[in-house]
Scaffold this motif. Sequence first.
Motif, mmCIF file in Angstrom:
data_model
loop_
_atom_site.group_PDB
_atom_site.id
_atom_site.type_symbol
_atom_site.label_atom_id
_atom_site.label_comp_id
_atom_site.label_asym_id
_atom_site.label_seq_id
_atom_site.Cartn_x
_atom_site.Cartn_y
_atom_site.Cartn_z
ATOM 1 N N ASP A 270 0.837 -1.205 0.000
ATOM 2 C CA ASP A 270 0.000 0.000 0.000
ATOM 3 C C ASP A 270 0.869 1.251 0.000
ATOM 4 N N LYS A 277 1.674 7.951 0.351
ATOM 5 C CA LYS A 277 2.112 8.025 1.747
ATOM 6 C C LYS A 277 3.497 8.654 1.822
ATOM 7 N N ASP A 347 -5.711 6.372 -0.643
ATOM 8 C CA ASP A 347 -5.051 5.611 0.417
ATOM 9 C C ASP A 347 -6.070 4.901 1.322
ATOM 10 N N ALA A 348 -7.343 5.233 1.190
ATOM 11 C CA ALA A 348 -8.370 4.479 1.926
ATOM 12 C C ALA A 348 -8.832 3.358 0.997
ATOM 13 N N GLU A 349 -7.876 2.477 0.637
ATOM 14 C CA GLU A 349 -8.115 1.468 -0.396
ATOM 15 C C GLU A 349 -8.638 0.151 0.161
HETATM 16 MG MG MG Z 1 -4.037 2.913 2.428
#
Ligand code: MG
Length: 499
Positions: A270, A277, A347-349
Amino acid sequence: MSIKVSFASKPMTKKDLLIVILDESLELGKTIASLDKEYNGIISNAINSKTLITKKGSSLSLFANKGKTIQEILIYFVGSIKNYNIEKADRIGGSIFSSIPKTISSLTVYYAFNRNKKIINEEFAARIIHGMKLRSYTFYKYKLKSKNKHHHSLKEIEIITKEPSLAKKYYSPLKFLEEGVYLTRDLVSEPANVLTPIALSEEALKLKALGIKVEVLNLSQIKRLKMGALLGVAMGSSNEPRVVSMTWNGTKNSKSKPEVCFVGKGVTFDTGGISIKPSGGMQDMKWDMGGSGVVIGLMKALAGRKAKVHISAVVGLVENMPSGKAQRPGDVVVASSGHSIEVINTDAEGRLVLADAVTYAINKFKPKRLIDLATLTGAVIVSLGPQRAGLFSNNDELANNIFNSGEKTGEKVWRLPVGEEYDDDIKSDIADMHNVGSGRGAGATSGAKFIEQFTQNIPWAHLDIAGVTWAKSNSELYPAGGTAFGVRLLNTYVKDFFE
Ligand code: MG
Ligand code: BES
Ligand code: ZN
């Protein structure tokens, strides 16, 4: 790396090390008393001269002469055993393992308790071994053998107990549980250049050998099923996604519905995607497939011990990368359930992957209940730290049962809310929902709230394991690294409520 375990009423062969477990009564009992006599009172001398420090967890290493040979004896002091239960016994075993010199290759354990009501001696013996085995795990496959000074050399453990065959009976399912735990830790430790979604699906396929039915959906099948949320995440990576389903039916009824379907987040790496990130610590995101790792290890443990239960599982495997093909913040995707999702933050995967994995799990298996596991949010680490996982559920009975299994195994959880007071958190102006909270805190709840939209009102629990999947330092039951948190908890949950 595999350690041979045996239970015996008296020692069979000479070992490198003898371990003597003493409790606060300092009573030797028959077996240890005769051992003491054999070595000219070396144990009773240590007690009487107060060389043995009677502080819980302390140990004393002694060298006894016997003819021409020298025998090393390690006395391990456990303190009070009055309130010992299986969880504490496991931890004693793990602590004992940490006190063993690295060069020892075989050992015999002696213990003398018979005054504890919560756990009988033979189960205690099995648990000591189990704790030692859990703590003995290492992940050294990439190190040169010759330079591998940190590796222990233990190959054989024997424990002396009154009824060896009963102790063995207690131990035999635990051996399979250990194998599940080791598999999970291996998967979580594996770097992302090796463990791609396809490689992880191949690891799941290996479980076929145990009688688990395993099916892998490839890219075109995933597209045909219109898993738009999962596919949106996968778009940025040149590693194709996979969705794997697994079934273990240890009941006689082949038509029964699964008692539980376990669903795991399997993001093999991720980066955050376009919402990238920061680079510091990003290497940790190789274990963002921890939820799927637990599900796969748990299935191995259940099938290994031939659990008399019908369980199914689904893992969604993708890599979250930024690239010219990656999804953008603001994109709208449509999940296989038909819900549209505005992707505010790439990023909220994990929740996007779970949306389609949960939908597939419910439609395919029609399970009585569903439990998902995911390294979902940094927010749950802020709330609970590495001590407990976050538990979210729409069903009190399910939540309480999972909580109790957590207390029993020491893999502890704490329930956090997902009530309707949080409904507005994921409301989008242009789609059915967006994939982040409104920015007013409760980040772990927003993640759970999102997943809840896909659960079709069946009893559901979500375990946010972001804080407990990887340990920064050694603990009683694991070295620093992958913990496999969830495998022992859910194995016990299945055993206590469905077998
Ligand atoms: Mg994430
Ligand atoms: N995999 C992370 C969560 C995570 C963080 C796991 C730290 C383990 C350690 C997840 O995909 C993520 O990035 N979550 C975001 C969500 C946010 C964008 C709403 C987070 O927690 O910051
Ligand atoms: Zn993630």
